[in-house]
Motif scaffolding. Sequence first.
Motif, PDB file in Angstrom:
ATOM      1  N   UNK A 148       0.858  -1.031   0.046  1.00 45.43           N
ATOM      2  CA  UNK A 148      -0.071  -0.190   0.033  1.00 45.43           C
ATOM      3  C   UNK A 148       0.903   1.135   0.189  1.00 45.43           C
ATOM      4  N   UNK A 149       0.392   2.180  -0.858  1.00 48.65           N
ATOM      5  CA  UNK A 149       1.211   3.520  -0.778  1.00 48.65           C
ATOM      6  C   UNK A 149       1.646   3.992  -2.366  1.00 48.65           C
ATOM      7  N   UNK A 150       2.575   4.580  -2.309  1.00 51.09           N
ATOM      8  CA  UNK A 150       3.012   5.157  -3.550  1.00 51.09           C
ATOM      9  C   UNK A 150       4.200   5.167  -3.925  1.00 51.09           C
ATOM     10  N   UNK A 151       4.740   5.085  -5.211  1.00 53.74           N
ATOM     11  CA  UNK A 151       5.901   5.082  -5.818  1.00 53.74           C
ATOM     12  C   UNK A 151       6.316   6.497  -6.459  1.00 53.74           C
ATOM     13  N   UNK A 152       7.089   7.417  -5.724  1.00 52.48           N
ATOM     14  CA  UNK A 152       7.270   8.809  -6.499  1.00 52.48           C
ATOM     15  C   UNK A 152       8.098   8.840  -7.612  1.00 52.48           C
ATOM     16  N   UNK A 153       9.102   7.594  -7.937  1.00 49.69           N
ATOM     17  CA  UNK A 153       9.857   7.844  -9.050  1.00 49.69           C
ATOM     18  C   UNK A 153      10.279   6.307  -9.724  1.00 49.69           C
ATOM     19  N   UNK A 154       9.368   6.195 -10.770  1.00 49.65           N
ATOM     20  CA  UNK A 154       9.598   4.824 -11.580  1.00 49.65           C
ATOM     21  C   UNK A 154      10.021   4.833 -12.974  1.00 49.65           C
TER      22      UNK A 154
END
Length: 361
Positions: A148-154
């Motif tokens: 759960x959450x976010x990936x700010x840089x992919x």
Amino acid sequence: MDALVFADPAAQPLLEDIQTYLSTVVAPIANRIDQQKSLLSESLQALGNLGIFRLAVPKARGGLGCDRRTLWHLNLQLAQTSGALAFLVAQHQSALGIILEHPEGNVAQTYLADLMKGQMLIGVSFSHLRHNPVDLQAQPTSEGYLLRGTLPWLSGFQHMTMFVAAAPLPDQRLLFALMPFINAQQATGGILHLSLPLPLAAVPSTQTVQAEVVDWLVPPEDVVGISEVDWLAVRDRQQLLRGSAAPMGCGRASLQILAESADAKDLYHHFRDRWHRLYDQIQEELENLNPPHHAKLRAAAIHLAVQAAQAALMTTGGSALMLSHTVQRLYREAMLYTVSGLNAPVRHALMEDLLLEKGSH
């Protein structure tokens, strides 16, 4: 300053092929690769087909087991030719390196051969581990793990089919999970939503996105492995100098432009001498582990890349403002290296250099 000089004889034919491809195919279109996703994908796949991802894999795992010095020089040559291509090669190599840290894991057993051959390209996302609190969290369940959450840089959207994501568990150990590089929804209700590519000033063709992760189930077969709490800190200490290769390559490309300017001979000699002194210092340290000193060397490489690109910009004039101009690309790539993999020791060393420079005026 050539990877071939240091390579094991078994790796030399492959390195020759890579260098030929970089000089004859990539270099003439590097500015277009920077802006055009399709050209970057073609170049990345071509390097994969040649076998570039076998170089860093241990011989016991079917790779060529090249040493640190050979790989450093290869990374320099990649960045000297195309920052965007070097960046995506590094993404795949980083993900592959994490998988190799867990050789008995399901992902390694299933995908390692294809990853080495470039038949499957993958990205990686762990920079969020530097945030407090961490943007993505993992929770054990009876069926695996929930993310759960976010990936700010992919980086690597539409270039790569999968990516490795890192997330802390409740006990603060780190879960590494293999995830699809697409918008997806699981039958269990899990959602992976990717943003549109971010409008980056540097290497825009790498297609960097952000990801929202809602109750994504990681089944056992997609678990890369679990690492200790201090994994990132150990990695940072061990790889500080590895990150100096790209800015040194960028700086070397700017030197080539300065060398062609009749009005910039003094500038060229100044930066050439700085580059060679720093190169010699880095080579002396490549096999050592000395984090404080290595952070200073990497910071020096970044400052050199920025200043050499600025010098090339000044000698070129207004035409360098065009996105299609080589100097413009190098200036933006130098900016990328200022923030890429930026940890506390490197940030401190960069700021310290700026303060020392200010004090000298």
